[in-house]
Write a protein that holds these residues in place. Structure first.
Motif, PDB file in Angstrom:
ATOM      1  N   ALA A  51       0.844  -1.200   0.000  1.00  0.00           N
ATOM      2  CA  ALA A  51       0.000   0.000   0.000  1.00  0.00           C
ATOM      3  C   ALA A  51       0.881   1.252   0.000  1.00  0.00           C
ATOM      4  O   ALA A  51       0.681   2.163  -0.809  1.00  0.00           O
ATOM      5  CB  ALA A  51      -0.936  -0.006   1.205  1.00  0.00           C
ATOM      6  N   LEU A  73      -4.719   7.638   0.464  1.00  0.00           N
ATOM      7  CA  LEU A  73      -5.082   6.345  -0.126  1.00  0.00           C
ATOM      8  C   LEU A  73      -6.444   5.899   0.399  1.00  0.00           C
ATOM      9  O   LEU A  73      -7.301   5.417  -0.353  1.00  0.00           O
ATOM     10  CB  LEU A  73      -4.046   5.268   0.213  1.00  0.00           C
ATOM     11  CG  LEU A  73      -2.665   5.341  -0.440  1.00  0.00           C
ATOM     12  CD1 LEU A  73      -1.762   4.249   0.129  1.00  0.00           C
ATOM     13  CD2 LEU A  73      -2.767   5.199  -1.951  1.00  0.00           C
ATOM     14  N   SER A  80     -13.788   5.456  -4.337  1.00  0.00           N
ATOM     15  CA  SER A  80     -14.005   4.480  -5.407  1.00  0.00           C
ATOM     16  C   SER A  80     -15.001   3.404  -4.973  1.00  0.00           C
ATOM     17  O   SER A  80     -15.753   2.872  -5.790  1.00  0.00           O
ATOM     18  CB  SER A  80     -12.681   3.864  -5.880  1.00  0.00           C
ATOM     19  OG  SER A  80     -12.148   3.014  -4.906  1.00  0.00           O
ATOM     20  N   THR A  81     -15.044   3.115  -3.677  1.00  0.00           N
ATOM     21  CA  THR A  81     -16.018   2.140  -3.182  1.00  0.00           C
ATOM     22  C   THR A  81     -17.449   2.685  -3.323  1.00  0.00           C
ATOM     23  O   THR A  81     -18.369   1.952  -3.693  1.00  0.00           O
ATOM     24  CB  THR A  81     -15.718   1.743  -1.722  1.00  0.00           C
ATOM     25  OG1 THR A  81     -14.401   1.187  -1.667  1.00  0.00           O
ATOM     26  CG2 THR A  81     -16.723   0.734  -1.197  1.00  0.00           C
ATOM     27  N   LYS A 160     -13.423  -7.216  -0.981  1.00  0.00           N
ATOM     28  CA  LYS A 160     -12.135  -6.554  -1.242  1.00  0.00           C
ATOM     29  C   LYS A 160     -12.166  -5.093  -0.781  1.00  0.00           C
ATOM     30  O   LYS A 160     -11.237  -4.622  -0.127  1.00  0.00           O
ATOM     31  CB  LYS A 160     -11.766  -6.628  -2.731  1.00  0.00           C
ATOM     32  CG  LYS A 160     -10.545  -5.766  -3.054  1.00  0.00           C
ATOM     33  CD  LYS A 160      -9.875  -6.098  -4.352  1.00  0.00           C
ATOM     34  CE  LYS A 160      -8.828  -5.075  -4.795  1.00  0.00           C
ATOM     35  NZ  LYS A 160      -7.935  -4.545  -3.765  1.00  0.00           N
ATOM     36  N   GLN A 161     -13.248  -4.408  -1.116  1.00  0.00           N
ATOM     37  CA  GLN A 161     -13.365  -2.986  -0.762  1.00  0.00           C
ATOM     38  C   GLN A 161     -13.346  -2.793   0.762  1.00  0.00           C
ATOM     39  O   GLN A 161     -12.641  -1.922   1.286  1.00  0.00           O
ATOM     40  CB  GLN A 161     -14.661  -2.404  -1.332  1.00  0.00           C
ATOM     41  CG  GLN A 161     -14.667  -2.178  -2.834  1.00  0.00           C
ATOM     42  CD  GLN A 161     -14.801  -3.472  -3.642  1.00  0.00           C
ATOM     43  OE1 GLN A 161     -15.089  -4.554  -3.109  1.00  0.00           O
ATOM     44  NE2 GLN A 161     -14.580  -3.377  -4.940  1.00  0.00           N
ATOM     45  N   ASP A 164      -9.810  -3.627   2.119  1.00  0.00           N
ATOM     46  CA  ASP A 164      -8.852  -2.545   1.855  1.00  0.00           C
ATOM     47  C   ASP A 164      -9.105  -1.357   2.774  1.00  0.00           C
ATOM     48  O   ASP A 164      -8.173  -0.777   3.335  1.00  0.00           O
ATOM     49  CB  ASP A 164      -8.957  -2.061   0.398  1.00  0.00           C
ATOM     50  CG  ASP A 164      -8.305  -3.023  -0.590  1.00  0.00           C
ATOM     51  OD1 ASP A 164      -7.505  -3.873  -0.155  1.00  0.00           O
ATOM     52  OD2 ASP A 164      -8.602  -2.926  -1.798  1.00  0.00           O
ATOM     53  N   LEU A 168      -6.357  -0.137   5.529  1.00  0.00           N
ATOM     54  CA  LEU A 168      -5.753   1.195   5.453  1.00  0.00           C
ATOM     55  C   LEU A 168      -6.074   2.008   6.711  1.00  0.00           C
ATOM     56  O   LEU A 168      -5.242   2.781   7.189  1.00  0.00           O
ATOM     57  CB  LEU A 168      -6.221   1.939   4.193  1.00  0.00           C
ATOM     58  CG  LEU A 168      -5.677   1.405   2.860  1.00  0.00           C
ATOM     59  CD1 LEU A 168      -6.361   2.095   1.681  1.00  0.00           C
ATOM     60  CD2 LEU A 168      -4.163   1.576   2.752  1.00  0.00           C
TER      61      LEU A 168
HETATM   62  C1  LIG Z   1     -11.295  -0.912  -3.498  1.00  0.00           C
HETATM   63  C2  LIG Z   1     -10.101  -0.101  -3.761  1.00  0.00           C
HETATM   64  O1  LIG Z   1     -10.178   0.967  -4.383  1.00  0.00           O
HETATM   65  N1  LIG Z   1      -8.965  -0.597  -3.313  1.00  0.00           N
HETATM   66  C3  LIG Z   1      -7.683   0.101  -3.448  1.00  0.00           C
HETATM   67  C4  LIG Z   1      -7.358   0.816  -2.167  1.00  0.00           C
HETATM   68  O2  LIG Z   1      -6.030   1.320  -2.204  1.00  0.00           O
HETATM   69  C5  LIG Z   1      -5.047   0.315  -2.378  1.00  0.00           C
HETATM   70  C6  LIG Z   1      -3.701   0.965  -2.211  1.00  0.00           C
HETATM   71  O3  LIG Z   1      -3.511   2.001  -3.136  1.00  0.00           O
HETATM   72  C7  LIG Z   1      -5.244  -0.347  -3.736  1.00  0.00           C
HETATM   73  O4  LIG Z   1      -4.284  -1.355  -3.915  1.00  0.00           O
HETATM   74  C8  LIG Z   1      -6.643  -0.944  -3.774  1.00  0.00           C
HETATM   75  O5  LIG Z   1      -6.901  -1.499  -5.036  1.00  0.00           O
END
Ligand SMILES: CC(=O)N[C@H]1CO[C@H](CO)[C@@H](O)[C@@H]1O
Ligand SMILES: *[C@@H]1O[C@H](CO)[C@@H](O)[C@H](O)[C@H]1NC(C)=O
Length: 182
Positions: A51, A73, A80-81, A160-161, A164, A168
């Motif tokens: 990351a 990030l 984006s989610t 996944k969302q 992540d 983070l």
């Molecule tokens: C869901 C999404 O957007 N995931 C991203 C979050 O940030 C990390 C680190 O930059 C990415 O690897 C993920 O794809």
């Protein structure tokens, strides 16, 4: 000393300095991710390193700088989610998955507000506020993930969302702890 030799000297000297700066910078990432992974069993060293490595600015950042990078990030992950959930909502209109998706959308809308506030707090060095903010964001992500299976009996399309976002948030919490204590 002749000019050609002198140029060579300069070149060698600056290469050595550059090389050294580069290895020191990546040591900051390694060192930070080791501390982060040790402080929270939910975060792996590999995830943290990947990351942080995904932003080229990390290579020259100190720990304080890494904290802002991770926050950015996280912010872009949340954004984006939200778009992704909106897309799924359009596709699956009327399906049983609508309900948990809508709830997750409201969690993530809250998280977008919260991360924006956290960036301001970080810049003003209000570190406990940043830690409270990212704790709320990770709770949102974990709660969203559990809604699907636990309450609605459908598989989560956001694993996944949510993963992540939670990772983070945990990384940010741990980096802020390091920054606070240094
Ligand atoms: C869901 C999404 O957007 N995931 C991203 C979050 O940030 C990390 C680190 O930059 C990415 O690897 C993920 O794809
Ligand atoms: C690890 O994750 C779980 C949920 O998946 C959460 O309840 C717990 O608080 C997390 N631990 C830490 C130290 O953040």
């Amino acid at each position: 000393m002749n000019t050609a030799l002198c140029t060579l000297c300069l070149f060698v000297a600056s290469s050595v300095i550059l090389f050294h700066a580069k290895s020191v910078a990546s040591d900051v990432i390694t060192d930070t991710c080791q501390k982060v992974a040790a402080s929270n069993p939910n975060v792996t060293f590999d995830y943290c390193e990947k990351a942080l490595g995904s932003d080229p600015k990390s290579r020259t950042a100190d720990v304080q700088g890494l904290g802002l990078i991770v926050l950015n990030l996280l912010e872009s992950n949340v954004t984006s989610t939200i778009s992704y959930i909106e897309e799924l909502l359009k596709q699956g209109f009327g399906a049983p998955i609508q309900k948990p998706l809508s709830e997750c959308l409201s969690f993530y809308s809250g998280a977008a507000e919260t991360t924006k506030e956290a960036v301001g707090a970080y810049q003003e060095k209000r570190y406990p506020d940043v830690q409270n903010a990212v704790t709320r964001v990770s709770t949102n992500a974990v709660t969203c993930e559990s809604l699907f299976n636990d309450e609605f009996g459908v598989p989560s399309p956001l694993t996944k969302q949510n993963g992540d976002t939670a990772q983070l948030s945990y990384i940010e919490f741990a980096i802020v702890a390091i920054v606070k204590g240094s």
